[in-house]
Design a protein around this motif. Structure first.
Motif, PDB file in Angstrom:
ATOM      1  N   MET A   1      -6.802 -32.408 -10.210  1.00  0.00           N
ATOM      2  CA  MET A   1      -7.600 -33.455  -9.592  1.00  0.00           C
ATOM      3  C   MET A   1      -7.455 -33.389  -8.079  1.00  0.00           C
ATOM      4  N   LEU A   2      -8.508 -33.779  -7.435  1.00  0.00           N
ATOM      5  CA  LEU A   2      -8.489 -33.799  -5.985  1.00  0.00           C
ATOM      6  C   LEU A   2      -7.736 -35.015  -5.479  1.00  0.00           C
ATOM      7  N   ASN A   3      -6.966 -34.787  -4.472  1.00  0.00           N
ATOM      8  CA  ASN A   3      -6.270 -35.856  -3.788  1.00  0.00           C
ATOM      9  C   ASN A   3      -7.267 -36.510  -2.837  1.00  0.00           C
ATOM     10  N   PRO A   4      -7.339 -37.844  -2.788  1.00  0.00           N
ATOM     11  CA  PRO A   4      -8.330 -38.487  -1.907  1.00  0.00           C
ATOM     12  C   PRO A   4      -8.163 -38.109  -0.434  1.00  0.00           C
ATOM     13  N   SER A   5      -6.963 -37.731  -0.029  1.00  0.00           N
ATOM     14  CA  SER A   5      -6.755 -37.385   1.375  1.00  0.00           C
ATOM     15  C   SER A   5      -6.964 -35.894   1.654  1.00  0.00           C
ATOM     16  N   SER A   6      -7.243 -35.085   0.626  1.00  0.00           N
ATOM     17  CA  SER A   6      -7.432 -33.651   0.850  1.00  0.00           C
ATOM     18  C   SER A   6      -8.843 -33.382   1.353  1.00  0.00           C
ATOM     19  N   PRO A   7      -9.000 -32.310   2.121  1.00  0.00           N
ATOM     20  CA  PRO A   7     -10.331 -31.976   2.650  1.00  0.00           C
ATOM     21  C   PRO A   7     -11.319 -31.636   1.532  1.00  0.00           C
ATOM     22  N   PHE A   9     -14.011 -29.594  -0.606  1.00  0.00           N
ATOM     23  CA  PHE A   9     -14.207 -28.215  -1.053  1.00  0.00           C
ATOM     24  C   PHE A   9     -12.931 -27.375  -1.110  1.00  0.00           C
ATOM     25  N   VAL A  10     -11.764 -27.988  -1.042  1.00  0.00           N
ATOM     26  CA  VAL A  10     -10.529 -27.215  -1.140  1.00  0.00           C
ATOM     27  C   VAL A  10     -10.405 -26.598  -2.526  1.00  0.00           C
ATOM     28  N   LEU A  12     -12.829 -25.840  -4.595  1.00  0.00           N
ATOM     29  CA  LEU A  12     -13.816 -24.763  -4.690  1.00  0.00           C
ATOM     30  C   LEU A  12     -13.325 -23.518  -3.953  1.00  0.00           C
ATOM     31  N   LEU A  13     -12.734 -23.712  -2.796  1.00  0.00           N
ATOM     32  CA  LEU A  13     -12.197 -22.594  -2.040  1.00  0.00           C
ATOM     33  C   LEU A  13     -11.081 -21.898  -2.815  1.00  0.00           C
ATOM     34  N   LEU A  14     -10.189 -22.658  -3.423  1.00  0.00           N
ATOM     35  CA  LEU A  14      -9.099 -22.066  -4.206  1.00  0.00           C
ATOM     36  C   LEU A  14      -9.633 -21.272  -5.389  1.00  0.00           C
ATOM     37  N   TRP A  15     -10.619 -21.808  -6.106  1.00  0.00           N
ATOM     38  CA  TRP A  15     -11.175 -21.079  -7.245  1.00  0.00           C
ATOM     39  C   TRP A  15     -11.902 -19.818  -6.796  1.00  0.00           C
ATOM     40  N   THR A  16     -12.531 -19.868  -5.614  1.00  0.00           N
ATOM     41  CA  THR A  16     -13.177 -18.676  -5.079  1.00  0.00           C
ATOM     42  C   THR A  16     -12.142 -17.601  -4.759  1.00  0.00           C
ATOM     43  N   VAL A  17     -11.024 -18.016  -4.171  1.00  0.00           N
ATOM     44  CA  VAL A  17      -9.950 -17.072  -3.868  1.00  0.00           C
ATOM     45  C   VAL A  17      -9.393 -16.471  -5.158  1.00  0.00           C
ATOM     46  N   TYR A  18      -9.188 -17.292  -6.179  1.00  0.00           N
ATOM     47  CA  TYR A  18      -8.699 -16.780  -7.467  1.00  0.00           C
ATOM     48  C   TYR A  18      -9.677 -15.762  -8.051  1.00  0.00           C
ATOM     49  N   ALA A  19     -10.972 -16.072  -7.991  1.00  0.00           N
ATOM     50  CA  ALA A  19     -11.980 -15.156  -8.530  1.00  0.00           C
ATOM     51  C   ALA A  19     -11.987 -13.840  -7.761  1.00  0.00           C
ATOM     52  N   LEU A  20     -11.904 -13.908  -6.437  1.00  0.00           N
ATOM     53  CA  LEU A  20     -11.865 -12.686  -5.638  1.00  0.00           C
ATOM     54  C   LEU A  20     -10.613 -11.873  -5.924  1.00  0.00           C
ATOM     55  N   LEU A  21      -9.499 -12.541  -6.170  1.00  0.00           N
ATOM     56  CA  LEU A  21      -8.265 -11.842  -6.511  1.00  0.00           C
ATOM     57  C   LEU A  21      -8.418 -11.083  -7.826  1.00  0.00           C
ATOM     58  N   VAL A  22      -8.998 -11.730  -8.831  1.00  0.00           N
ATOM     59  CA  VAL A  22      -9.203 -11.083 -10.131  1.00  0.00           C
ATOM     60  C   VAL A  22     -10.151  -9.892  -9.985  1.00  0.00           C
ATOM     61  N   VAL A  23     -11.228 -10.064  -9.228  1.00  0.00           N
ATOM     62  CA  VAL A  23     -12.183  -8.975  -9.027  1.00  0.00           C
ATOM     63  C   VAL A  23     -11.525  -7.811  -8.296  1.00  0.00           C
ATOM     64  N   SER A  24     -10.731  -8.109  -7.257  1.00  0.00           N
ATOM     65  CA  SER A  24     -10.094  -7.021  -6.508  1.00  0.00           C
ATOM     66  C   SER A  24      -9.058  -6.285  -7.345  1.00  0.00           C
TER      67      SER A  24
END
Length: 131
Positions: A1-7, A9-10, A12-24
């Motif tokens: 869950m998102l923390n109300p004080s977190s920026p 799209f964080v 979404l950014l983390l899942w994008t990084v995970y996906a790029l890691l798996v692809v690489s």
């Protein structure tokens, strides 16, 4: 869950990084398997250069460098954003990745400078390439 004080799209950014890691990782594995199959057919040479030996030497350099930088990694606790990190394995692992990256960058720059210097062509210009 998102923390109300977190920026925004964080997550979404983390899942994008995970996906790029798996692809690489997948592309790296595919590339290594393809190269091993090609090398299994005999010594791979390109314009007289033993690319198979160079590839295996690069992998060996990486493994040895990772082992050395892990062994020499610091286990001194770090304080980041007021939180103290004391897990020695992860401190060494992060130190290993940073120092290995820096060392490989220095080696790459030295290789480019050596190639640009023309020393390799001058010293071995009398030899004919073997195929």
């Amino acid at each position: 869950m998102l923390n109300p004080s977190s920026p925004i799209f964080v997550e979404l950014l983390l899942w994008t990084v995970y996906a790029l890691l798996v692809v690489s990782i997948g592309l790296t594995a595919w590339s290594m398997l393809r190269a091993m199959r090609m090398q299994g057919r005999g010594e791979v040479r390109s314009n007289g250069i033993p690319v198979g030996r160079i590839a295996w030497g690069t992998v060996a350099l990486l493994v040895v460098l990772l082992a050395i930088t892990f062994a020499l990694g610091s286990t001194e606790p770090l304080v980041i954003n007021g939180k103290t990190y004391t897990e020695s394995f992860w401190l060494r692992a992060s130190d290993m990745l940073i120092n290995t990256s820096l060392t490989l960058i220095v080696i790459a720059v030295a290789g480019v400078l050596f190639g640009l210097s023309g020393l390799a062509r001058k010293d071995f210009s009398h030899r004919k390439p073997t195929t």
